[in-house]
Design an enzyme around this catalytic site. Structure first.
Site, PDB file in Angstrom:
ATOM      1  N   CYS A 141      50.263  44.148  44.494  1.00 30.44           N
ATOM      2  CA  CYS A 141      51.304  43.899  45.039  1.00 30.44           C
ATOM      3  C   CYS A 141      52.615  43.927  44.391  1.00 30.44           C
ATOM      4  O   CYS A 141      53.874  44.491  44.679  1.00 30.44           O
ATOM      5  CB  CYS A 141      51.326  42.283  45.651  1.00 30.44           C
ATOM      6  SG  CYS A 141      50.603  41.226  44.457  1.00 30.44           S
ATOM      7  N   HIS A 220      55.947  36.277  45.948  1.00 29.93           N
ATOM      8  CA  HIS A 220      56.284  36.487  44.272  1.00 29.93           C
ATOM      9  C   HIS A 220      58.188  36.685  44.759  1.00 29.93           C
ATOM     10  O   HIS A 220      58.207  37.216  45.623  1.00 29.93           O
ATOM     11  CB  HIS A 220      55.841  37.608  43.854  1.00 29.93           C
ATOM     12  CG  HIS A 220      54.476  37.684  43.919  1.00 29.93           C
ATOM     13  ND1 HIS A 220      53.387  36.777  43.050  1.00 29.93           N
ATOM     14  CD2 HIS A 220      53.575  38.653  44.191  1.00 29.93           C
ATOM     15  CE1 HIS A 220      52.186  37.334  43.338  1.00 29.93           C
ATOM     16  NE2 HIS A 220      52.393  38.395  44.011  1.00 29.93           N
TER      17      HIS A 220
HETATM   18  P1  NAD Z   1      39.530  37.830  48.713  1.00 40.77           P
HETATM   19  O1  NAD Z   1      38.788  37.129  47.841  1.00 40.77           O
HETATM   20  O2  NAD Z   1      40.325  37.359  49.831  1.00 40.77           O
HETATM   21  O3  NAD Z   1      38.910  39.130  49.625  1.00 40.77           O
HETATM   22  C1  NAD Z   1      37.621  39.852  48.905  1.00 40.77           C
HETATM   23  C2  NAD Z   1      36.418  39.880  49.927  1.00 40.77           C
HETATM   24  O4  NAD Z   1      35.373  40.754  49.356  1.00 40.77           O
HETATM   25  C3  NAD Z   1      35.800  38.766  50.499  1.00 40.77           C
HETATM   26  O5  NAD Z   1      35.730  38.476  51.566  1.00 40.77           O
HETATM   27  C4  NAD Z   1      34.629  38.455  49.532  1.00 40.77           C
HETATM   28  O6  NAD Z   1      33.394  37.815  50.274  1.00 40.77           O
HETATM   29  C5  NAD Z   1      34.316  40.004  49.430  1.00 40.77           C
HETATM   30  N1  NAD Z   1      33.155  40.300  48.446  1.00 40.77           N
HETATM   31  C6  NAD Z   1      32.700  39.554  47.473  1.00 40.77           C
HETATM   32  N2  NAD Z   1      31.905  40.394  46.617  1.00 40.77           N
HETATM   33  C7  NAD Z   1      31.834  41.630  47.478  1.00 40.77           C
HETATM   34  C8  NAD Z   1      30.782  42.780  47.270  1.00 40.77           C
HETATM   35  N3  NAD Z   1      29.953  42.696  46.355  1.00 40.77           N
HETATM   36  N4  NAD Z   1      31.124  43.841  47.853  1.00 40.77           N
HETATM   37  C9  NAD Z   1      31.817  43.684  49.182  1.00 40.77           C
HETATM   38  N5  NAD Z   1      32.623  42.669  49.454  1.00 40.77           N
HETATM   39  C10 NAD Z   1      32.578  41.600  48.595  1.00 40.77           C
HETATM   40  O7  NAD Z   1      40.225  38.975  47.752  1.00 40.77           O
HETATM   41  P2  NAD Z   1      41.837  39.637  48.143  1.00 40.77           P
HETATM   42  O8  NAD Z   1      43.087  38.754  47.973  1.00 40.77           O
HETATM   43  O9  NAD Z   1      41.499  40.462  49.328  1.00 40.77           O
HETATM   44  O10 NAD Z   1      41.733  40.971  46.892  1.00 40.77           O
HETATM   45  C11 NAD Z   1      41.208  41.988  47.029  1.00 40.77           C
HETATM   46  C12 NAD Z   1      41.755  43.310  46.227  1.00 40.77           C
HETATM   47  O11 NAD Z   1      42.788  43.345  46.294  1.00 40.77           O
HETATM   48  C13 NAD Z   1      41.651  42.794  44.533  1.00 40.77           C
HETATM   49  O12 NAD Z   1      41.570  43.830  43.884  1.00 40.77           O
HETATM   50  C14 NAD Z   1      43.184  42.274  44.598  1.00 40.77           C
HETATM   51  O13 NAD Z   1      43.684  41.954  43.029  1.00 40.77           O
HETATM   52  C15 NAD Z   1      43.881  42.996  45.324  1.00 40.77           C
HETATM   53  N6  NAD Z   1      45.217  42.545  45.783  1.00 40.77           N
HETATM   54  C16 NAD Z   1      45.437  41.153  46.265  1.00 40.77           C
HETATM   55  C17 NAD Z   1      46.569  40.782  46.627  1.00 40.77           C
HETATM   56  C18 NAD Z   1      46.768  39.263  47.117  1.00 40.77           C
HETATM   57  O14 NAD Z   1      47.764  38.447  46.666  1.00 40.77           O
HETATM   58  N7  NAD Z   1      45.572  38.616  47.681  1.00 40.77           N
HETATM   59  C19 NAD Z   1      47.623  41.703  46.584  1.00 40.77           C
HETATM   60  C20 NAD Z   1      47.584  42.758  46.321  1.00 40.77           C
HETATM   61  C21 NAD Z   1      46.236  43.365  45.874  1.00 40.77           C
END
Ligand code: NAD
Length: 340
Positions: A141, A220
């Site tokens: 992000c 942010h």
């Molecule tokens: P999150 O924890 O909200 O969602 C992740 C999901 O993946 C959950 O539903 C979890 O149960 C599932 N999961 C766990 N193990 C798994 C597996 N082995 N296979 C498939 N699914 C699985 O996380 P998020 O915030 O959505 O982040 C996901 C990615 O996006 C990360 O790399 C994060 O750094 C990136 N990201 C997050 C944000 C943010 O602010 N939330 C912003 C930009 C990028």
């Protein structure tokens, strides 16, 4: 051509990208995965998204919760052209082995290190980089926000050097176990990793970043000082340039948007998707120009800013648009991201 898409990891990012995929005329959402039953799995079912079991998830748990499943994540991977991996930080690297075994292409998120994919991606920054790739990483992000702004400033006036301080939210709104709930935590990683991450998009950009984590969940905020190569005529020209660029939203003083609470109130009022704010947010009053020195604040809605970038990454990989501008316009029209 319609590209068939799977979402592996249906959390904060995954559920948003899933909805965004269903809104694109050239993409088809084939299914989403969950590791265990949850309200999000129920919502997926209610939206008609076929549910598959990921990781160590057990069919009996889904059956007990009354959630119908269409198979395992491996079954899903065999039915699609690309998997958008939105699993938690570092899990994507494990998942990549599954994609390799099936031979399916994949997009990873910014929580993974750059070397998980052949290229890092930002639609305004390096759209063609995804063409024909097997694995692409959409940057985080914060990096997305910086890369978008860098794309605009570099093409208009050039950038000699950029210093940014990132005031980062402590947790996403639904994360009750993260913090801080009080205090300001400096990131003792000086300069922070965000600068090198922006250089995965713009290898020659001179940028140094520092970061702090604060007790807020909304957004942010980046504090930027950019030494441009050529001086813009005035601040109004810079604001106009941001206003005319897709994925930027500039608030005027009369709108009375003092900070991130009002930005997110605007987003709730606008009501796109999850009440998201997928654009970089700037304030007219929050931008000053002194010769070649540009100062500006920008706010980044961490939960949604990468959503349109994931859509454009798919288009870039599968050559579904003439160029980045066409893909961005298509994505933004479908998502309702119109400039005010
Ligand atoms: P999150 O924890 O909200 O969602 C992740 C999901 O993946 C959950 O539903 C979890 O149960 C599932 N999961 C766990 N193990 C798994 C597996 N082995 N296979 C498939 N699914 C699985 O996380 P998020 O915030 O959505 O982040 C996901 C990615 O996006 C990360 O790399 C994060 O750094 C990136 N990201 C997050 C944000 C943010 O602010 N939330 C912003 C930009 C990028």
């Amino acid at each position: 051509m319609t590209v068939r898409v799977a979402i592996n990891g249906y959390g904060t990012i995954g559920k948003r990208v899933a909805d965004a995929v269903t809104k694109q005329p050239d993409l088809e959402l084939v299914g989403v995965t969950k590791t265990r039953p949850s309200f999000e799995g129920l919502r997926a079912q209610e939206k008609g998204y076929p549910l598959y079991i990921a990781g160590a998830g057990k069919a009996a748990d889904f059956a007990a919760a009354g959630l119908a499943v269409a198979g395992t994540s491996n079954d899903l991977f065999r039915k699609v052209d690309v998997v958008v991996d939105a699993s938690p930080d570092k899990v994507g690297r494990e998942n990549r082995k599954l994609y390799e075994a099936v031979g399916v292409r994949a997009i990873f998120q910014g929580g993974e290190k750059a070397d998980i994919a052949e290229v890092s991606f930002n639609a305004l920054g390096n759209y063609p980089a995804g063409h024909g790739r097997q694995y692409v990483r959409v940057v985080s992000c914060n990096t997305t926000g910086l890369a978008r702004a860098a794309a605009v400033l570099r093409s208009a006036w050039g950038v000699d050097h950029w210093e940014a301080t990132l005031v980062r939210r402590g947790a996403d709104p639904a994360e009750s176990k993260k913090g801080p709930i009080n205090g300001i935590l400096p990131t003792f990683d000086l300069p922070s990793h965000h600068g090198p991450d922006v250089r995965t998009i713009f290898p020659d950009l001179s940028i140094a970043t520092t970061a702090l984590i604060v007790p807020t969940t909304l957004m942010h905020v980046h504090v930027n000082h950019v030494r441009l190569t050529q001086a813009p005529r005035d601040a109004a020209e810079v604001l106009d340039t941001f206003r005319r660029s897709p994925r930027f939203h500039v608030f005027a003083p009369w709108e009375h948007v003092d900070g991130t609470p009002q930005v997110m109130e605007y987003a709730r009022d606008r009501g796109i998707g999850f009440n998201d704010m997928m654009e970089n947010v700037l304030w007219e009053e929050g931008l000053r120009l002194d010769g070649r020195d540009l100062y500006f604040f920008q706010a980044i809605h961490q939960e949604s800013i990468v959503v349109p970038e994931n859509i454009d990454a798919i288009r870039s990989m599968f050559d579904l648009a003439r160029d980045g501008a066409e893909s961005i316009a298509k994505t933004d029209r479908a998502l309702g991201l119109t400039r005010a």
